[in-house]
Design a protein around this motif. Structure first.
Motif, PDB file in Angstrom:
ATOM      1  N   VAL A  95      34.564  38.671  46.257  1.00  0.00           N
ATOM      2  CA  VAL A  95      35.745  38.833  45.407  1.00  0.00           C
ATOM      3  C   VAL A  95      35.422  40.178  44.361  1.00  0.00           C
ATOM      4  O   VAL A  95      35.625  40.150  43.269  1.00  0.00           O
ATOM      5  CB  VAL A  95      35.690  37.666  44.416  1.00  0.00           C
ATOM      6  N   SER A  96      34.664  40.932  44.921  1.00  0.00           N
ATOM      7  CA  SER A  96      34.026  42.125  44.324  1.00  0.00           C
ATOM      8  C   SER A  96      35.305  43.316  44.035  1.00  0.00           C
ATOM      9  O   SER A  96      35.351  44.036  42.985  1.00  0.00           O
ATOM     10  CB  SER A  96      32.968  42.968  45.124  1.00  0.00           C
ATOM     11  N   SER A  97      36.417  43.274  44.815  1.00  0.00           N
ATOM     12  CA  SER A  97      37.147  44.431  44.631  1.00  0.00           C
ATOM     13  C   SER A  97      38.179  44.196  43.574  1.00  0.00           C
ATOM     14  O   SER A  97      38.604  43.140  43.052  1.00  0.00           O
ATOM     15  CB  SER A  97      38.352  44.359  46.115  1.00  0.00           C
ATOM     16  N   GLY A  98      38.657  45.455  43.044  1.00  0.00           N
ATOM     17  CA  GLY A  98      39.614  45.096  41.653  1.00  0.00           C
ATOM     18  C   GLY A  98      40.805  44.626  42.423  1.00  0.00           C
ATOM     19  O   GLY A  98      41.660  44.393  41.196  1.00  0.00           O
ATOM     20  N   ASN A  99      41.103  44.741  43.538  1.00  0.00           N
ATOM     21  CA  ASN A  99      42.478  44.333  43.862  1.00  0.00           C
ATOM     22  C   ASN A  99      42.415  42.972  44.531  1.00  0.00           C
ATOM     23  O   ASN A  99      41.507  42.896  45.642  1.00  0.00           O
ATOM     24  CB  ASN A  99      42.997  45.500  45.088  1.00  0.00           C
ATOM     25  N   GLN A 100      42.903  42.042  43.880  1.00  0.00           N
ATOM     26  CA  GLN A 100      42.528  40.669  44.322  1.00  0.00           C
ATOM     27  C   GLN A 100      43.276  40.320  45.780  1.00  0.00           C
ATOM     28  O   GLN A 100      42.759  39.359  46.385  1.00  0.00           O
ATOM     29  CB  GLN A 100      43.446  39.622  43.387  1.00  0.00           C
ATOM     30  N   GLY A 101      44.144  41.271  46.380  1.00  0.00           N
ATOM     31  CA  GLY A 101      44.771  40.992  47.527  1.00  0.00           C
ATOM     32  C   GLY A 101      43.589  41.562  48.618  1.00  0.00           C
ATOM     33  O   GLY A 101      43.886  41.269  49.940  1.00  0.00           O
ATOM     34  N   GLU A 102      42.505  41.848  48.344  1.00  0.00           N
ATOM     35  CA  GLU A 102      41.548  42.301  49.081  1.00  0.00           C
ATOM     36  C   GLU A 102      40.146  41.327  49.119  1.00  0.00           C
ATOM     37  O   GLU A 102      39.330  41.371  49.922  1.00  0.00           O
ATOM     38  CB  GLU A 102      40.800  43.674  48.891  1.00  0.00           C
TER      39      GLU A 102
END
Length: 212
Positions: A95-102
């Motif tokens: 859950v590291s990405s700033g884009n939750q879709g990733e």
């Protein structure tokens, strides 16, 4: 998130499978006995599932931490809830990405069909709502799982992957600004015990003054 999640949910969850053909819940009687099993083989690094349908909520036994704040927790709302903990995991919850879709769940190593899907809970959780005695049985087992706050940087690095928000919190902890020296000396529990004793003593003194 804690091991309690799968024991509690197993007795009440009658929803259809959330990811048929990808993984399935193996429900067994008794607390802490259910698990999430792969329905097919996965290669290391392969995405098992995207984290979709999440809802924000308070920290709970069933939530996953996704940021550095106390309010940064989400509910998975799927069979992924049944992923157990292992100190030598075969799955990464990213859950590291700033884009939750990733945000995704992926294999950290080759996984065979029918294997239990487990991730390292301190890779997402800082201070867990419920601690538990680990039963993974691996050589590197930490014993009691309470969150990354209680795990050294060295031990965390051995797991291969830790989310960015946990890395940030570990850096703050070890910088000496907050809990650094206590953590480095392995005295976090001693420190918290001292705080508790001081609090109790203060309460006793105040009550004594009120009564007198």
């Amino acid at each position: 998130m804690t091991l309690t999640q799968e024991g509690t949910a197993a007795n009440t969850d009658v929803r259809p499978p959330s990811h048929p053909g990808v993984f399935r819940v193996e429900r067994r009687p008794g607390a802490f006995n259910s698990e999430l099993l792969s329905s097919k083989a996965f290669k290391g690094g392969e995405v098992i599932a995207r984290l979709e349908g999440l809802t924000k909520g308070p920290k709970a036994y069933s939530s996953v931490q996704c940021g550095t704040g106390e309010e940064d927790h989400v509910e998975l709302n799927s069979d992924l809830l049944y992923m157990n903990h292992s100190c030598e995991p075969n799955v990464i919850v990213d859950v590291s990405s700033g884009n939750q879709g990733e945000w995704q769940v992926r294999a950290s190593k080759s996984i065979g069909e029918g294997e239990s899907l487990c991730f390292f809970y301190p890779s997402t959780e800082w201070r867990m709502e419920q601690a538990f005695d680990c039963r993974c049985g691996t050589k590197s087992c930490l014993g009691v799982i309470r969150g990354a706050f209680y795990v050294s940087r060295e031990e965390l690095s051995k797991r291969g992957f830790v989310n960015k928000h946990i890395q940030t919190l570990v850096t703050t902890r070890d910088s000496g600004k907050n809990d650094g020296w206590w953590s480095k000396l392995g005295l976090v529990n001693v420190r918290e015990g001292c705080y508790t004793m001081v609090t109790i003593l203060c309460v006793v003194l105040v009550m004594g003054n009120v009564i007198s």
